[in-house]
Design an enzyme around this catalytic site. Structure first.
Site, PDB file in Angstrom:
ATOM      1  N   CYS A 134       0.825  -1.183   0.000  1.00  0.00           N
ATOM      2  CA  CYS A 134       0.000   0.000   0.000  1.00  0.00           C
ATOM      3  C   CYS A 134       0.870   1.248   0.000  1.00  0.00           C
ATOM      4  O   CYS A 134       2.075   1.184  -0.178  1.00  0.00           O
ATOM      5  CB  CYS A 134      -0.900   0.006   1.244  1.00  0.00           C
ATOM      6  SG  CYS A 134      -1.699  -1.580   1.558  1.00  0.00           S
ATOM      7  N   ARG A 147      -4.851   1.331  -0.647  1.00  0.00           N
ATOM      8  CA  ARG A 147      -4.710  -0.103  -0.404  1.00  0.00           C
ATOM      9  C   ARG A 147      -4.565  -0.929  -1.665  1.00  0.00           C
ATOM     10  O   ARG A 147      -5.324  -0.768  -2.622  1.00  0.00           O
ATOM     11  CB  ARG A 147      -5.920  -0.627   0.387  1.00  0.00           C
ATOM     12  CG  ARG A 147      -5.719  -2.090   0.795  1.00  0.00           C
ATOM     13  CD  ARG A 147      -6.898  -2.671   1.514  1.00  0.00           C
ATOM     14  NE  ARG A 147      -6.529  -3.974   2.085  1.00  0.00           N
ATOM     15  CZ  ARG A 147      -7.385  -4.919   2.425  1.00  0.00           C
ATOM     16  NH1 ARG A 147      -8.685  -4.726   2.273  1.00  0.00           N
ATOM     17  NH2 ARG A 147      -6.968  -6.076   2.928  1.00  0.00           N
ATOM     18  N   ALA A 188      -4.945  -4.772  -1.935  1.00  0.00           N
ATOM     19  CA  ALA A 188      -5.402  -5.857  -1.073  1.00  0.00           C
ATOM     20  C   ALA A 188      -4.634  -7.138  -1.353  1.00  0.00           C
ATOM     21  O   ALA A 188      -4.590  -7.610  -2.494  1.00  0.00           O
ATOM     22  CB  ALA A 188      -6.898  -6.080  -1.270  1.00  0.00           C
ATOM     23  N   ILE A 189      -4.022  -7.710  -0.291  1.00  0.00           N
ATOM     24  CA  ILE A 189      -3.236  -8.936  -0.415  1.00  0.00           C
ATOM     25  C   ILE A 189      -3.744 -10.002   0.549  1.00  0.00           C
ATOM     26  O   ILE A 189      -3.900 -11.156   0.199  1.00  0.00           O
ATOM     27  CB  ILE A 189      -1.737  -8.648  -0.118  1.00  0.00           C
ATOM     28  CG1 ILE A 189      -1.194  -7.575  -1.077  1.00  0.00           C
ATOM     29  CG2 ILE A 189      -0.916  -9.935  -0.216  1.00  0.00           C
ATOM     30  CD1 ILE A 189      -1.161  -7.976  -2.528  1.00  0.00           C
ATOM     31  N   GLU A 236       3.990  -6.123   4.869  1.00  0.00           N
ATOM     32  CA  GLU A 236       3.443  -7.407   5.308  1.00  0.00           C
ATOM     33  C   GLU A 236       4.185  -7.852   6.567  1.00  0.00           C
ATOM     34  O   GLU A 236       5.415  -7.743   6.641  1.00  0.00           O
ATOM     35  CB  GLU A 236       3.621  -8.488   4.236  1.00  0.00           C
ATOM     36  CG  GLU A 236       3.007  -8.178   2.885  1.00  0.00           C
ATOM     37  CD  GLU A 236       1.491  -8.213   2.870  1.00  0.00           C
ATOM     38  OE1 GLU A 236       0.893  -8.644   3.894  1.00  0.00           O
ATOM     39  OE2 GLU A 236       0.891  -7.797   1.863  1.00  0.00           O
ATOM     40  N   ASP A 262      -2.983  -8.438   9.205  1.00  0.00           N
ATOM     41  CA  ASP A 262      -1.802  -8.209  10.041  1.00  0.00           C
ATOM     42  C   ASP A 262      -1.752  -6.813  10.653  1.00  0.00           C
ATOM     43  O   ASP A 262      -1.038  -6.576  11.629  1.00  0.00           O
ATOM     44  CB  ASP A 262      -0.520  -8.479   9.262  1.00  0.00           C
ATOM     45  CG  ASP A 262      -0.493  -7.807   7.897  1.00  0.00           C
ATOM     46  OD1 ASP A 262      -1.477  -7.140   7.528  1.00  0.00           O
ATOM     47  OD2 ASP A 262       0.523  -7.961   7.187  1.00  0.00           O
ATOM     48  N   SER A 282      11.126 -12.105  -5.277  1.00  0.00           N
ATOM     49  CA  SER A 282      12.338 -11.779  -6.021  1.00  0.00           C
ATOM     50  C   SER A 282      13.549 -12.437  -5.362  1.00  0.00           C
ATOM     51  O   SER A 282      13.462 -12.961  -4.246  1.00  0.00           O
ATOM     52  CB  SER A 282      12.546 -10.261  -6.085  1.00  0.00           C
ATOM     53  OG  SER A 282      13.152  -9.789  -4.898  1.00  0.00           O
ATOM     54  N   GLY A 283      14.686 -12.362  -6.029  1.00  0.00           N
ATOM     55  CA  GLY A 283      15.928 -12.926  -5.493  1.00  0.00           C
ATOM     56  C   GLY A 283      16.872 -11.884  -4.935  1.00  0.00           C
ATOM     57  O   GLY A 283      18.046 -12.177  -4.701  1.00  0.00           O
TER      58      GLY A 283
END
Length: 629
Positions: free
Chosen positions: A2, A50, A52-53, A77, A100, A363-364
């Protein structure tokens, strides 16, 4: 994922105009297209956009605590929120959502600022306590999520996820900081300790600020740091088992989402390792994506395809034209500050491809910093061994003299580019490594500046904060200090800024499992021989991942995202490069030598030399100044 906005009055409880919060939120619709909210009270205003996840139907923000005595806006997160929720519930906390954010509120009310070390994840948040009349601004350990702020003349503090939100406030001064320009030309980005605009700050990674009404803002407080002072005991097999445990834990914890999830796959060690461990933890094919250029020398899609086939991923790839030079203008809009890491171009393209199919992508990023995977770190490790054998009184005249005599040969194969190594050995370790990381030397920058700018810059040099960071690092060796500086300076300022802005520009959440703080702390404790083995960096990680990946992936030469900037500046962008010094915002500052820039552009266009890096820096600075003016 967000975006957050806010205004806080440090001089009394003056009302906050909701329209100003609204404008700040409108500037970052891309960070949160799924909804928004605003909350104001005497002396405080919070805004939220937002994406949304988790808990898609619930968890609106700004969010109130269960007792209504605290308010939160939160970007990021918290991966251990369910464990924290259970712990807090056992101690009497009540929850009304399944997300969360409410856990952060309950944790604050239970533990105060001591809640921060308990949070595992990526975050930047603002939490207002109505009883204590305090505002907590906090940022995650490694700086994955950004937070900008500025102190205004009326005593208010404004803050937001991106600089463009602060620019939406009418009272923000738009005065360019010449020292930030020096920083930018040194590194190719504006570091975390600086801002292109005077008066704007970035809350440092692993820090918080606790603001109060009727009190001057206190300095930031560091709540986390990584230490390289200890060494992990145990045999190689034990360390390998620990490495695998940390890797699996980091990846699996970041696979939590209520929306489609996938991964970037370049075919390099790091992204391939993440995909391998995601495939192990998932009952469904992992969604992966990669991009390449239509120039064979720049294309890595064959390696990505190999990994995709091995793990039967749902893979999509796209070839990007090397003529896609129009992206330069869009990058200036995305980053706000000047940003010259050319890998932002393909990063934006791979984010666009990922967003067509997923909302979250792993991602790495981070393994090179944590486990010594950069070539420059391996070279520095070797150079430090030489410095340990020869005193500075010998190195400076001998290596310095040879380096000054040795011809500059950027065109030659790497083994024959000895000039930089010789000059580095003539310096101490900190100054030598700063030279290896920086984009331009002090001499190159001085040749670009006019006397007016030299007076503004004074004695300040962009390398100084980096060198000072290395010298004060909690470390035992030169390699330790180099990795510490990369984790604390280069990574948040360059790598994480690049990924955050390009992913958020297309409303995609990017997660970095290899920056799990437990994994990073483990890497900092590894013996040097487990990080660098002969000429190979990231040794233990590669050894650990051999059970998943072929040597063709693990031990091939690191390529990274390579872009055709040099060709663009000789072709479609040649006129833009030639005009940098004579017209436009950069020329209008009077800070740069027009003839020198013209000579660099002409030499590059003719093919006599490759000046693409500095010309690209100047071009992106020109575009940024145009937007900020």
């Amino acid at each position: 994922m967000c975006g957050i906005s806010g205004i806080f009055h440090t001089q009394g409880l003056k009302p906050v105009d909701p329209a100003r919060i609204e404008r700040m939120c409108d500037a970052i619709v891309h960070r949160g297209p799924d909804g928004h909210g605003i909350w104001t009270a005497p002396g405080i205003g919070l805004g939220f956009r937002r994406l949304a996840i988790i808990d898609l139907a619930g968890s609106p923000q700004p969010m109130a605590s269960a007792n209504g005595r605290a308010m939160l806006v939160f970007n990021g997160e918290i991966y251990n929120f369910r464990e924290l929720r259970a712990e807090l519930a056992a101690q009497g906390a009540h929850f009304h959502t399944d997300g969360d954010g409410e856990v952060i509120l309950a944790a604050w009310q239970r533990w105060g600022v001591d809640c921060l070390p308990r949070l595992q994840g990526m975050f930047a948040f603002a939490l207002y306590d109505l009883d204590r009349r305090t505002l907590l601004l906090a940022r995650d350990r490694l700086g994955v999520k950004p937070l900008h702020m500025a102190h205004l003349a009326d005593g208010s503090v404004i803050f937001g996820s991106e600089l463009k939100q602060l620019l939406a406030h009418p009272s923000l001064r738009r005065e360019i900081d010449p020292l930030a320009v020096e920083d930018y030309l040194t590194w190719g980005f504006v570091p975390e300790h600086a801002s292109i605009l005077k008066g704007v700050e970035k809350l440092a990674a692993g820090h918080y600020r606790l603001l109060r009404h009727d009190a001057p803002p206190p300095p930031p407080v560091q709540w986390w740091d990584v230490s390289f002072t200890e060494r992990e005991p145990g045999k190689a097999a034990d360390l390998e088992a620990q490495m695998l445990h940390h890797l699996r834990q980091a990846v699996s914890s970041r696979m939590l989402a209520d929306v489609p999830l996938g991964a970037f796959l370049s075919g390099g060690v790091d992204s391939s390792s993440v995909v391998a461990l995601m495939s192990e933890a998932s009952s469904h094919p992992v969604k992966t994506c990669s991009i390449g250029f239509d120039v064979p020398d720049f294309d890595e899609t064959a390696h990505a395809d190999l990994v995709a086939r091995k793990f039967a991923t749902s893979h999509r790839s796209r070839v990007v034209s090397a003529d896609d030079f129009a992206l330069a203008g869009r990058l200036a809009e995305i980053f706000d500050e000047p940003f010259a890491d050319a890998s932002a171009l393909p990063t934006l393209r791979v984010c666009e491809l990922a967003r067509e199919h997923v909302t979250v992508a792993l991602s790495g990023d981070g393994a090179d910093e944590a486990f010594a995977g950069y070539r420059r770190q391996v070279f520095h490790h070797r150079e430090e061994q030489v410095r340990g054998l020869l005193p500075g009184s010998f190195r400076e005249p001998v290596f310095g003299g040879l380096g000054r005599l040795y011809p500059k040969a950027d065109w030659a194969p790497r083994p024959f580019r000895a000039r930089a190594t010789l000059l580095s050995l003539a310096r101490n370790g900190e100054e030598g490594y700063a030279q290896a990381v920086s984009v331009t030397t002090p001499e190159q920058r001085a040749a670009l500046y006019t006397p007016d700018f030299e007076r503004l810059r004074g004695s300040y040099r962009g390398e100084a904060p980096f060198v000072d960071l290395m010298r004060k690092a909690p470390a035992r060796s030169g390699l330790d200090r180099a990795q510490y500086a990369d984790l604390k300076f280069h990574m948040p300022g360059d790598i994480l800024t690049k990924v955050d802005r390009t992913s958020m520009a297309v409303s995609l959440e990017a997660r970095e499992p290899l920056l799990d703080h437990r994994l990073v702390e483990f890497g900092a404790r590894l013996p040097e021989a487990m990080r660098v083995h002969r000429a190979t960096g990231k040794w233990l990680m590669k050894k650990t991942m051999r059970r998943y990946l072929p040597d063709e992936i693990l031990f091939r030469q690191k390529m990274g995202f390579v872009t055709p900037i040099a060709a663009w500046l000789r072709g479609p962008l040649a006129a833009d490069a030639a005009a940098i010094g004579t017209s436009g915002p950069l020329a209008a500052t009077g800070w740069f030598d027009r003839k020198r820039i013209g000579a660099l552009a002409a030499a590059h266009a003719s093919g006599r030399s490759d000046n693409s890096r500095v010309l690209w820096q100047l071009l992106m600075l020109d575009k940024a100044l145009g937007r900020l003016g």
